[in-house]
Design an enzyme around this catalytic site. Structure first.
Site, PDB file in Angstrom:
ATOM      1  N   ASP A  63       0.832  -1.199   0.000  1.00 50.10           N
ATOM      2  CA  ASP A  63       0.000   0.000   0.000  1.00 50.10           C
ATOM      3  C   ASP A  63       0.870   1.254   0.000  1.00 50.10           C
ATOM      4  O   ASP A  63       0.602   2.215  -0.734  1.00 50.10           O
ATOM      5  CB  ASP A  63      -0.922  -0.021   1.213  1.00 50.10           C
ATOM      6  CG  ASP A  63      -1.766   1.236   1.330  1.00 50.10           C
ATOM      7  OD1 ASP A  63      -2.706   1.390   0.536  1.00 50.10           O
ATOM      8  OD2 ASP A  63      -1.477   2.065   2.213  1.00 50.10           O
ATOM      9  N   GLU A 135      -1.679  -5.436  -3.862  1.00 55.18           N
ATOM     10  CA  GLU A 135      -0.718  -4.678  -3.058  1.00 55.18           C
ATOM     11  C   GLU A 135       0.375  -5.583  -2.512  1.00 55.18           C
ATOM     12  O   GLU A 135       1.559  -5.205  -2.485  1.00 55.18           O
ATOM     13  CB  GLU A 135      -1.443  -3.963  -1.920  1.00 55.18           C
ATOM     14  CG  GLU A 135      -2.347  -2.839  -2.396  1.00 55.18           C
ATOM     15  CD  GLU A 135      -3.097  -2.170  -1.267  1.00 55.18           C
ATOM     16  OE1 GLU A 135      -3.393  -0.973  -1.401  1.00 55.18           O
ATOM     17  OE2 GLU A 135      -3.396  -2.841  -0.246  1.00 55.18           O
TER      18      GLU A 135
END
Length: 246
Positions: A63, A135
């Protein structure tokens, strides 16, 4: 590790080559890749077994890496946009819906290691799970090969999306504006011609020229044909504005 674990590990190794080819990166340490594809439901079914980790820590790191790279792309491609506009674009680009779509396009769902319950409930197609896996995959590439390979993947995936939001970022759709100007002045429509395609399959860069009645008016480049056409139209409009003809 039990028999099922051996089979699952083997399946990960077999699918790794396919996945690596899709993202244009070959892992030095495939353990990073295996961890990125391991959902906590799979780990929970194997409590007590050594060396099994789910992908949630990688998701956390991914992220941050994704946010950095998308922010960098927006900063470079929209130099006139203010912080608030850039922040809104970034939020839309890295949202769950977008990441899940990118994960689906790369077929990440079929490579996942899921627990039986998660499998039965349709986990391979669950949007939140796919977004998290995307991610985690970026983090795995980062840990294995550094920022460069991740940036290439992010550029490949997000450049077409940036072209798509260009009108929202600037309040203008350059292709449409250029077409309207040409139709008003010349009674015809502009055309675009692809003149160059550079780079490997996973990192293409397209160059196009914008023409009016066969005359070359401008040139643009981008990670997709659509982005390149927008860039070419923008160049022509900018030149006309500078010449006082806009």
């Amino acid at each position: 590790m039990g028999e099922r674990g051996v089979e699952d590990k083997s399946a990960v190794q077999e699918s790794a080559t396919e996945l690596e080819a899709g993202i244009g990166y070959r892992f030095v340490n495939r353990q990073f890749l295996a961890e990125a594809l391991t959902h906590r439901s799979w780990v929970n079914e194997r409590r007590g077994e050594e060396g099994i980790r789910d992908n949630e820590r990688l998701e956390f790191l991914g992220d941050a890496v994704l946010g950095l790279l998308v922010g960098k792309m927006l900063f470079a491609r929209f130099p006139q946009s203010r912080e608030g506009v850039l922040a809104r674009m970034k939020a839309s680009l890295v949202g769950e819906e977008t990441l899940a779509a990118l994960a689906s396009a790369r077929g990440l769902g079929r490579h996942l290691l899921l627990g039986r319950g998660e499998e039965r409930s349709g986990g391979r197609e669950r949007r939140s799970l796919l977004a998290n896996t995307y991610e985690a995959l970026l983090a795995a590439v980062y840990l294995d090969g550094g920022l460069g390979p991740v940036e290439r993947i992010v550029e490949q995936d997000f450049s077409p999306l940036l072209a798509g939001i260009a009108s929202g970022a600037t309040g203008r759709d350059f292709k449409t504006e250029f077409q309207e100007m040409v139709q008003t002045r010349f009674g015809t429509a502009p055309t675009y011609e692809l003149i160059a395609t550079d780079g490997p399959p996973h990192d293409r860069r397209f160059t196009v020229i914008a023409m009016v009645a066969g005359k070359r008016m401008g040139e643009g480049a981008g990670r997709s044909k659509k982005e390149a056409e927008q860039a070419a139209a923008r160049q022509v409009l900018a030149r006309f504005a500078a010449e006082g003809e806009g």
